[in-house]
Design a protein around this motif. Structure first.
Motif, PDB file in Angstrom:
ATOM      1  N   SER A  74       0.814  -1.210   0.000  1.00 48.31           N
ATOM      2  CA  SER A  74       0.000   0.000   0.000  1.00 48.31           C
ATOM      3  C   SER A  74       0.852   1.265   0.000  1.00 48.31           C
ATOM      4  O   SER A  74       2.027   1.248   0.399  1.00 48.31           O
ATOM      5  CB  SER A  74      -0.919   0.018   1.225  1.00 48.31           C
ATOM      6  OG  SER A  74      -0.169   0.229   2.410  1.00 48.31           O
ATOM      7  N   ASP A  75       0.253   2.369  -0.440  1.00 51.05           N
ATOM      8  CA  ASP A  75       0.949   3.659  -0.434  1.00 51.05           C
ATOM      9  C   ASP A  75       1.366   4.038   0.980  1.00 51.05           C
ATOM     10  O   ASP A  75       2.449   4.614   1.191  1.00 51.05           O
ATOM     11  CB  ASP A  75       0.050   4.750  -1.029  1.00 51.05           C
ATOM     12  CG  ASP A  75      -0.142   4.601  -2.526  1.00 51.05           C
ATOM     13  OD1 ASP A  75       0.640   3.859  -3.153  1.00 51.05           O
ATOM     14  OD2 ASP A  75      -1.073   5.231  -3.070  1.00 51.05           O
ATOM     15  N   GLU A  76       0.527   3.739   1.957  1.00 49.49           N
ATOM     16  CA  GLU A  76       0.839   4.071   3.343  1.00 49.49           C
ATOM     17  C   GLU A  76       2.072   3.311   3.831  1.00 49.49           C
ATOM     18  O   GLU A  76       2.934   3.870   4.521  1.00 49.49           O
ATOM     19  CB  GLU A  76      -0.358   3.754   4.253  1.00 49.49           C
ATOM     20  CG  GLU A  76      -1.576   4.633   4.052  1.00 49.49           C
ATOM     21  CD  GLU A  76      -2.350   4.298   2.782  1.00 49.49           C
ATOM     22  OE1 GLU A  76      -2.122   3.194   2.200  1.00 49.49           O
ATOM     23  OE2 GLU A  76      -3.173   5.131   2.351  1.00 49.49           O
ATOM     24  N   GLN A  77       2.166   2.029   3.454  1.00 51.13           N
ATOM     25  CA  GLN A  77       3.329   1.236   3.849  1.00 51.13           C
ATOM     26  C   GLN A  77       4.594   1.756   3.194  1.00 51.13           C
ATOM     27  O   GLN A  77       5.660   1.804   3.819  1.00 51.13           O
ATOM     28  CB  GLN A  77       3.101  -0.236   3.479  1.00 51.13           C
ATOM     29  CG  GLN A  77       2.065  -0.945   4.323  1.00 51.13           C
ATOM     30  CD  GLN A  77       1.795  -2.347   3.829  1.00 51.13           C
ATOM     31  OE1 GLN A  77       1.692  -2.591   2.631  1.00 51.13           O
ATOM     32  NE2 GLN A  77       1.682  -3.301   4.752  1.00 51.13           N
ATOM     33  N   ILE A  78       4.500   2.148   1.917  1.00 51.77           N
ATOM     34  CA  ILE A  78       5.664   2.678   1.209  1.00 51.77           C
ATOM     35  C   ILE A  78       6.116   3.990   1.841  1.00 51.77           C
ATOM     36  O   ILE A  78       7.307   4.205   2.086  1.00 51.77           O
ATOM     37  CB  ILE A  78       5.343   2.885  -0.283  1.00 51.77           C
ATOM     38  CG1 ILE A  78       5.068   1.548  -0.960  1.00 51.77           C
ATOM     39  CG2 ILE A  78       6.496   3.606  -0.986  1.00 51.77           C
ATOM     40  CD1 ILE A  78       4.570   1.665  -2.388  1.00 51.77           C
ATOM     41  N   ALA A  79       5.163   4.885   2.115  1.00 51.52           N
ATOM     42  CA  ALA A  79       5.503   6.178   2.707  1.00 51.52           C
ATOM     43  C   ALA A  79       6.180   5.998   4.062  1.00 51.52           C
ATOM     44  O   ALA A  79       7.161   6.681   4.391  1.00 51.52           O
ATOM     45  CB  ALA A  79       4.241   7.036   2.853  1.00 51.52           C
ATOM     46  N   ALA A  88      14.700   1.738  -4.954  1.00 48.08           N
ATOM     47  CA  ALA A  88      15.012   0.332  -4.677  1.00 48.08           C
ATOM     48  C   ALA A  88      14.072  -0.283  -3.647  1.00 48.08           C
ATOM     49  O   ALA A  88      14.094  -1.499  -3.440  1.00 48.08           O
ATOM     50  CB  ALA A  88      16.453   0.202  -4.193  1.00 48.08           C
ATOM     51  N   LEU A  89      13.241   0.536  -3.012  1.00 46.07           N
ATOM     52  CA  LEU A  89      12.331   0.013  -2.004  1.00 46.07           C
ATOM     53  C   LEU A  89      11.253  -0.862  -2.631  1.00 46.07           C
ATOM     54  O   LEU A  89      10.784  -0.592  -3.741  1.00 46.07           O
ATOM     55  CB  LEU A  89      11.655   1.156  -1.232  1.00 46.07           C
ATOM     56  CG  LEU A  89      12.442   1.838  -0.118  1.00 46.07           C
ATOM     57  CD1 LEU A  89      11.615   2.981   0.451  1.00 46.07           C
ATOM     58  CD2 LEU A  89      12.805   0.853   0.985  1.00 46.07           C
ATOM     59  N   GLU A  90      10.851  -1.865  -1.902  1.00 45.22           N
ATOM     60  CA  GLU A  90       9.803  -2.763  -2.356  1.00 45.22           C
ATOM     61  C   GLU A  90       8.497  -2.004  -2.584  1.00 45.22           C
ATOM     62  O   GLU A  90       8.039  -1.245  -1.730  1.00 45.22           O
ATOM     63  CB  GLU A  90       9.586  -3.837  -1.302  1.00 45.22           C
ATOM     64  CG  GLU A  90       8.547  -4.859  -1.623  1.00 45.22           C
ATOM     65  CD  GLU A  90       8.445  -5.890  -0.528  1.00 45.22           C
ATOM     66  OE1 GLU A  90       7.397  -5.931   0.113  1.00 45.22           O
ATOM     67  OE2 GLU A  90       9.421  -6.627  -0.315  1.00 45.22           O
ATOM     68  N   GLY A  91       7.922  -2.176  -3.769  1.00 52.07           N
ATOM     69  CA  GLY A  91       6.630  -1.577  -4.073  1.00 52.07           C
ATOM     70  C   GLY A  91       6.689  -0.227  -4.763  1.00 52.07           C
ATOM     71  O   GLY A  91       5.668   0.253  -5.245  1.00 52.07           O
TER      72      GLY A  91
END
Length: 229
Positions: A164-169, A217-220
């Motif tokens: 999710s966008d929240e997890q990425i942020a 490089a972060l997942e997602g």
């Protein structure tokens, strides 16, 4: 050695589910049940295996399960004439001899070697980049001794983009911006459909390209944009 199935390890699957969502590794998303062929498997046996299991390629094993190559549908297809005329034509004039030669070939003769493989501890994002660079649909997963323990497909690695966008942020803030707060200053991150937008003012503008590459490089993460930083 003929068709091999590596049994599913319930403990591995249970452990994978209990791991934190970031960063996921190949071991978290790979398929543990694998079909493979031995190095002496014949042409027809390989074709039957691909058809039965509905896969486009199989690892080729030797000895105690060590991966020595991969045979794909492309490796089995009739080859066009090369410039030197070394390989026979597969047209009507050479059908009998050409196909007979192919059918006499073993997996060791037909495979692509060395195989492009991956370890279970490799990050999913890294495996995805390898598959994209090599234009591969799957990668055999091996242990420290080169033995086959699983397979990871394009569908498996694409699962990271369900983050999710929240997890990425949160990952950008906690894993990248917070540790570099003294250097990146007031950089902020917003995420929309996997696209990270960095805004604010960096204390050291020369570090911005490094931050962008690290975030990418972060997942997602689908893409990174730097807005006036």
């Amino acid at each position: 050695m003929s068709t091999m199935r590596t049994p599913v390890d319930p403990a591995v699957r249970t452990g994978s589910a209990a791991r934190p969502p970031s960063p996921r590794t190949v071991g978290d998303v790979m398929t543990h049940t694998v079909v493979a062929v031995g190095s002496t498997a014949g042409f027809k046996q390989i074709v039957r295996t691909l058809r039965e299991w509905r896969v486009g390629a199989v690892p080729v094993l030797e000895g105690d399960g060590r991966v020595i190559g991969v045979v794909s549908e492309g490796d089995l297809l009739p080859a066009p004439d090369d410039a030197a005329g070394v390989r026979p034509a597969r047209g009507a004039d050479a059908a009998v001899h050409g196909e007979a030669d192919r059918q006499r070939g073993s997996a060791a003769d037909l495979m692509t070697s060395p195989a492009v493989t991956v370890r279970s501890g490799t990050r999913v994002s890294e495996a995805a980049r390898t598959m994209a660079a090599k234009k591969l649909k799957s990668l055999p997963v091996i242990d420290g001794d080169g033995r086959l323990i699983g397979i990871v497909s394009r569908a498996d690695v694409l699962s990271v983009y369900l983050r999710s966008d929240e997890q990425i942020a949160q990952a950008v803030r906690e894993e990248i911006l917070a540790p570099l707060s003294g250097a990146v200053g007031e950089l902020r991150a917003e995420v929309d459909d996997g696209v990270v937008t960095l805004s604010g003012r960096a204390s050291d503008p020369e570090l911005v390209p490094l931050v962008v590459r690290t975030v990418l490089a972060l997942e997602g993460v689908v893409d990174v944009r730097a807005s006036g930083v």
